[in-house]
Every structure is written in C-alpha cells, then in structure tokens.
Design an enzyme around this catalytic site. Structure first.
Site, PDB file in Angstrom:
ATOM      1  N   ARG A   1       0.841  -1.200   0.000  1.00 36.47           N
ATOM      2  CA  ARG A   1       0.000   0.000   0.000  1.00 36.47           C
ATOM      3  C   ARG A   1       0.878   1.254   0.000  1.00 36.47           C
ATOM      4  NH1 ARG A   1      -2.331   1.317   6.039  1.00 36.47           N
ATOM      5  NH2 ARG A   1      -0.588   0.496   7.245  1.00 36.47           N
TER       6      ARG A   1
ATOM      7  N   GLU B   1     -18.396   4.639  -1.324  1.00 37.75           N
ATOM      8  CA  GLU B   1     -17.573   4.005  -2.349  1.00 37.75           C
ATOM      9  C   GLU B   1     -18.277   3.879  -3.691  1.00 37.75           C
ATOM     10  OE1 GLU B   1     -16.081   2.964   1.667  1.00 37.75           O
ATOM     11  OE2 GLU B   1     -18.060   2.867   0.706  1.00 37.75           O
TER      12      GLU B   1
ATOM     13  N   PHE C   1     -14.471  -2.814   0.247  1.00 34.17           N
ATOM     14  CA  PHE C   1     -15.392  -1.767  -0.183  1.00 34.17           C
ATOM     15  C   PHE C   1     -15.275  -1.482  -1.680  1.00 34.17           C
ATOM     16  CE2 PHE C   1     -14.181  -0.336   4.280  1.00 34.17           C
ATOM     17  CZ  PHE C   1     -15.124  -1.161   4.864  1.00 34.17           C
TER      18      PHE C   1
ATOM     19  N   HIS D   1      -5.568  -3.322   1.707  1.00 34.71           N
ATOM     20  CA  HIS D   1      -6.087  -4.115   2.829  1.00 34.71           C
ATOM     21  C   HIS D   1      -6.851  -5.347   2.346  1.00 34.71           C
ATOM     22  CE1 HIS D   1      -5.036  -0.327   4.667  1.00 34.71           C
ATOM     23  NE2 HIS D   1      -5.216  -0.828   5.875  1.00 34.71           N
TER      24      HIS D   1
ATOM     25  N   ARG E   1      -1.607  -4.474   3.467  1.00 31.00           N
ATOM     26  CA  ARG E   1      -1.326  -3.650   4.638  1.00 31.00           C
ATOM     27  C   ARG E   1      -0.006  -4.023   5.301  1.00 31.00           C
ATOM     28  NH1 ARG E   1      -4.928  -3.882  10.229  1.00 31.00           N
ATOM     29  NH2 ARG E   1      -3.627  -2.496  11.475  1.00 31.00           N
TER      30      ARG E   1
ATOM     31  N   ASP F   1      -8.547  -5.983  12.071  1.00 31.57           N
ATOM     32  CA  ASP F   1      -9.798  -5.409  11.559  1.00 31.57           C
ATOM     33  C   ASP F   1     -10.912  -6.447  11.456  1.00 31.57           C
ATOM     34  OD1 ASP F   1      -8.572  -2.994  11.403  1.00 31.57           O
ATOM     35  OD2 ASP F   1      -8.380  -2.944   9.233  1.00 31.57           O
TER      36      ASP F   1
END
Length: 312
Positions: free
Chosen positions: A10, A58, A83, A109, A167, A117
């Site tokens: 990322r 989104e 998303f 991610h 990530r 998460d």
C-alpha cells in the site's frame, strides 16, 4: 534476512501514484475517506487539486471516477478491497466494466493479513468478483518494486484495471534496476522440475522460502510469481504443467474464484494436471495479528512446503 527491506505494497501504491502524477497531468485520485490508510495521502499532499475525498461512499466514488474517465482523465479510485470490490461492485460492473472505461481501482487491505480489523474487512473474495467482470484486468503484486511497476503499467493500459495492495510489510526481493513488468505475464523466480508453485501477493515470498526448504529435502520446486490473475499467462502455466507434472497454487484469497480456479479451469480444458490449491477455504476470517492468521489459515512457507512434499 536481517538486511532485507520490508515494505507494505500500500505504501508502494501511494508513492507510485505521486511519481505518476508528477509526470502526467491527467492522473487524478479518488478516495473514500481512507487516504491515510490507502496511502493516497502521498498523492494528496503533492497534488491537492487532483485528489478528491468522496467520503464513506464508495459506490459514488466509482461512479465519479467513471465520469472522469469519460472526460479523458485517468482516475485511480482507492479504498479497502472489501469496499472497492464488494460494496461498489454494481458501479464497477455497470459504470466502469460495461462501458469499458479507463478507470484504475487501487484496493488496499486485501486478504486476511488486515489482521485485527476482523472478518468484515478481510476481503478474500475480490479476485473472484473482479475476474467475473468482462475486460477487467486483475493483479496483485509480490513486493514494493513490482507494485510500483504495476501502477505504471495500469496507467499505460487502456481499460479498467483492479489492483490489490496489502497492509502488512513484506520482503522486497526484486531489483528495481533490472525489473520489467508486463500485464498478463508471469515470472519464474526459481527453476524446478518436480513441482511448480504458482503464487501472488505476499505468498510469493512464502513460496520462495518453501522452495528453499524443499530443495534441502531433495525436491526441485519451480516458483512462479503470477501477479496477473486475469488475463492469466496461459503459456507459462501450460509449460509448467508439461515440465513439472504437478501444480500447487498459493494465494491470500478464497480457494473459490481466484488464481487457483483460473489455473484449474485452464488445465482441465487444455492439459489435465494434478493441482492443489492453497488459500482461504470456504470460511470467513477472524480478528488477530496478521502473522498468526496467515499461519492459522495455512498461508505460510511451512504449509506450502508440506503440501508440496505430499504431492511429490
């Protein structure tokens, strides 16, 4: 291994966008209130007038990116994979895929390495969703060097592109001076004749470690980085199947609909070959440290080597 660089892809994505933006005025970036996490904040700092925060919306973000592409710009729309591929799937399909607009989706991610998460954010279905859209290119880089080259290749490509970035920091093993990336082409990282291990994303480094362990056990494993899941490098897969006779696929994605199924579909039609798939089985993830989760789900060098030994 102490001197090996560890960089999350990322971060590579954010840095590549900023470099690309300095060279091309038509590059713009949309984000869904996650610029700090997706690292598009690097581009935002350099080009604030070309970065647009669409908020936690989104679907609207993808629709806006489609509109920008229709005007001749090259938009990169960014959010978490869950998303970008999940929540906005209808807009990606109908507003980007159907008219074949020049939108690039940078999804961060992805997979279970999102860690703490939890299952709601651990997207292990994005390859399957994006592969199902006609004309969509689907890619997942193995390290920092490949990730940055992939962003440039996505810009040069005319049409929709989906890229997944991670990530967690992962080893950088490519030499930036010599590396060349081409959409739709795999890369042989280690030669072998007993079994071919095809991997992408963070599992490429694990596959390389497994290849070393297998060599110590007298097993010759070919390791292939298959960064482009669609279009698949069919020629390279068929060559590996002919020469190695056995195929093992590894991905931080569900075993349903990703690299493994793409390889199985090809081989079942053109060259039936024994294949085993390593990935997330038909289950959701759960919260926990990224490293522990990868081991718990069998996405580790040890499990890859164990599975390969069993096949051979």
């Amino acid at each position: 291994m102490a001197d090996v660089k560890m960089i999350a892809t990322r971060d590579s994505y954010g840095n590549a966008l900023a470099a690309l933006g300095a060279e091309h005025d038509d590059v713009i970036v949309f984000d869904a209130d996650l610029a700090g996490a997706t690292k598009t904040s690097v581009f935002q700092k350099a080009f604030p007038d070309r970065h647009f925060n669409c908020g936690i919306a989104e679907a609207n973000m993808v629709a806006a990116a489609a509109g920008a592409a229709a005007m001749g710009l090259v938009p990169f729309a960014s959010s978490f994979a869950m998303f970008a591929a999940g929540r906005a799937f209808e807009q990606v399909r109908n507003s980007v895929g159907y008219p074949r607009l020049n939108v690039k989706i940078g999804a961060t991610h992805g997979g279970i390495s999102v860690g703490e998460d939890g299952a709601s954010h651990q997207c292990c279905e994005d390859f399957a969703l994006m592969r199902s859209i006609p004309g969509m290119v689907v890619m997942s880089p193995a390290d920092d060097v490949e990730a940055k080259a992939m962003v440039r290749a996505a810009y040069a490509h005319q049409g929709p592109v989906y890229m997944r970035f991670g990530r967690s920091p992962i080893p950088v093993f490519h030499d930036e001076a010599d590396f060349r990336f081409e959409i739709g082409k795999g890369e042989v990282l280690r030669e072998g004749t007993d079994i071919a291990i095809l991997a992408n994303g963070l599992l490429v480094a694990e596959a390389l470690e497994a290849g070393k362990a297998l060599a110590e056990a007298g097993i010759s494993a070919r390791v292939i980085n298959m960064a482009t899941i669609k279009p698949l490098d069919e020629e390279l897969v068929l060559k590996a199947a002919r020469e190695c006779k056995k195929i093992l696929t590894c991905e931080e994605h569900s075993v349903i609909g990703g690299l493994g199924e793409a390889v199985c579909s090809l081989l079942s039609e053109k060259l039936p070959t024994p294949v085993r798939r390593i990935g997330v089985n038909d289950e959701f993830g759960h919260s926990g440290p990224a490293g522990a989760l990868l081991k718990a789900f069998g996405l580790s060098a040890e499990h890859i080597a164990e599975t390969a030994r069993a096949m051979v």
